[in-house]
Design an enzyme around this catalytic site. Structure first.
Site, PDB file in Angstrom:
ATOM      1  N   HIS A 109      -6.918   7.415   1.719  1.00  0.00           N
ATOM      2  CA  HIS A 109      -7.358   6.079   0.987  1.00  0.00           C
ATOM      3  C   HIS A 109      -6.529   4.923   1.783  1.00  0.00           C
ATOM      4  O   HIS A 109      -6.843   3.874   2.424  1.00  0.00           O
ATOM      5  CB  HIS A 109      -7.223   5.861  -0.613  1.00  0.00           C
ATOM      6  CG  HIS A 109      -7.919   4.779  -0.875  1.00  0.00           C
ATOM      7  ND1 HIS A 109      -9.196   4.382  -1.000  1.00  0.00           N
ATOM      8  CD2 HIS A 109      -7.491   3.597  -1.683  1.00  0.00           C
ATOM      9  CE1 HIS A 109      -9.707   3.486  -1.682  1.00  0.00           C
ATOM     10  NE2 HIS A 109      -8.384   2.967  -1.994  1.00  0.00           N
ATOM     11  N   VAL A 133       1.020  -1.121  -0.082  1.00  0.00           N
ATOM     12  CA  VAL A 133       0.079   0.166  -0.014  1.00  0.00           C
ATOM     13  C   VAL A 133       0.916   1.083   0.018  1.00  0.00           C
ATOM     14  O   VAL A 133       1.855   1.371   0.850  1.00  0.00           O
ATOM     15  CB  VAL A 133      -1.031   0.020   1.126  1.00  0.00           C
ATOM     16  CG1 VAL A 133      -1.788   1.247   1.129  1.00  0.00           C
ATOM     17  CG2 VAL A 133      -1.903  -1.097   1.303  1.00  0.00           C
TER      18      VAL A 133
HETATM   19  N1  INI Z   1      -4.394  -1.862  -2.960  1.00  0.00           N
HETATM   20  C1  INI Z   1      -3.184  -1.865  -2.854  1.00  0.00           C
HETATM   21  O1  INI Z   1      -2.789  -3.114  -2.541  1.00  0.00           O
HETATM   22  N2  INI Z   1      -2.264  -0.838  -2.382  1.00  0.00           N
HETATM   23  C2  INI Z   1      -2.817   0.314  -2.681  1.00  0.00           C
HETATM   24  O2  INI Z   1      -1.579   1.113  -2.647  1.00  0.00           O
HETATM   25  C3  INI Z   1      -3.765   0.576  -3.297  1.00  0.00           C
HETATM   26  N3  INI Z   1      -4.158   2.090  -3.255  1.00  0.00           N
HETATM   27  O3  INI Z   1      -3.202   2.995  -3.208  1.00  0.00           O
HETATM   28  O4  INI Z   1      -5.174   2.396  -3.735  1.00  0.00           O
HETATM   29  C4  INI Z   1      -4.724  -0.262  -3.099  1.00  0.00           C
HETATM   30  N4  INI Z   1      -6.194  -0.033  -3.524  1.00  0.00           N
HETATM   31  C5  INI Z   1      -7.170  -0.953  -3.857  1.00  0.00           C
HETATM   32  C6  INI Z   1      -7.958  -1.679  -2.829  1.00  0.00           C
HETATM   33  O5  INI Z   1      -6.953  -2.485  -1.942  1.00  0.00           O
HETATM   34  C7  INI Z   1      -8.963  -2.524  -3.368  1.00  0.00           C
HETATM   35  O6  INI Z   1      -8.361  -3.638  -4.101  1.00  0.00           O
HETATM   36  C8  INI Z   1      -9.929  -1.673  -3.921  1.00  0.00           C
HETATM   37  O7  INI Z   1     -10.294  -0.617  -3.265  1.00  0.00           O
HETATM   38  C9  INI Z   1     -11.178  -2.783  -4.241  1.00  0.00           C
HETATM   39  O8  INI Z   1     -11.891  -3.218  -3.115  1.00  0.00           O
END
Ligand code: INI
Length: 157
Positions: free
Chosen positions: A88, A81
């Site tokens: 977010h 992440v």
């Molecule tokens: N998911 C990640 O694994 N890393 C990230 O940095 C990230 N950002 O930054 O948005 C991210 N977003 C997607 C999230 O995990 C879900 O898959 C999505 O919201 C659908 O539920």
């Protein structure tokens, strides 16, 4: 002297790995490091199952399902992440850390937190086999240690 509790693996333990596709350039390195470390410790390919999920937010559900199945001695969770312009990342990080804790405590299966929570892509690169270690390797080492310890702590059950 206190009595130190040490366990040993039987060698037939199965490991589940949940890996997020989001930031795949990083998570593929985490996965490679984790698998290499398990294999170097004598875990056969056939005893390692990999489940891919879209992003880190989806890791807890897959990890809980794996832990509840009774098929795995430990579940390794890999993701990256990276902070953006909004909050977010904070919501994802909180949900993932709480979800993985809950998955471990509700099943008594070690669920290992190998999710990088970084300020930048550069930081994530450093922590996935660069200058500041390798979270995938670290995660596999923690899984191996916890599997051995849990065997010792629950022996006779
Ligand atoms: N998911 C990640 O694994 N890393 C990230 O940095 C990230 N950002 O930054 O948005 C991210 N977003 C997607 C999230 O995990 C879900 O898959 C999505 O919201 C659908 O539920």
């Amino acid at each position: 002297m206190p009595n130190e509790l040490h366990g040993e693996r039987t060698g037939d333990e199965r490991f589940g790995i949940v890996v997020a596709r989001y930031n795949e350039t990083i998570t593929s390195k985490l996965l490679a490091g984790a698998v290499e470390t398990l294999k170097a410790a004598g875990v056969a390919d056939a005893l390692i199952d990999v489940a891919r999920v879209p992003g880190a937010f989806e890791i807890p559900l897959a990890a809980l399902s794996m832990a509840q199945s009774g098929n795995y001695s430990a579940v390794l969770c890999l993701g990256a992440v990276i902070r953006g312009e909004t909050t977010h990342d904070q919501h994802i990080n909180r949900a993932v850390s709480l979800g993985l804790t809950e998955a471990a405590l509700s099943t008594s299966v070690p669920v290992i937190f190998g999710v990088l929570t970084c300020e930048s892509l550069e930081q994530a690169i450093h922590r996935s086999g660069g200058q500041t270690g390798h979270k995938g390797v670290e995660c596999a080492q923690a899984a191996l240690e916890m599997v051995a310890l849990m065997r010792r702590l629950t022996e006779g059950e």
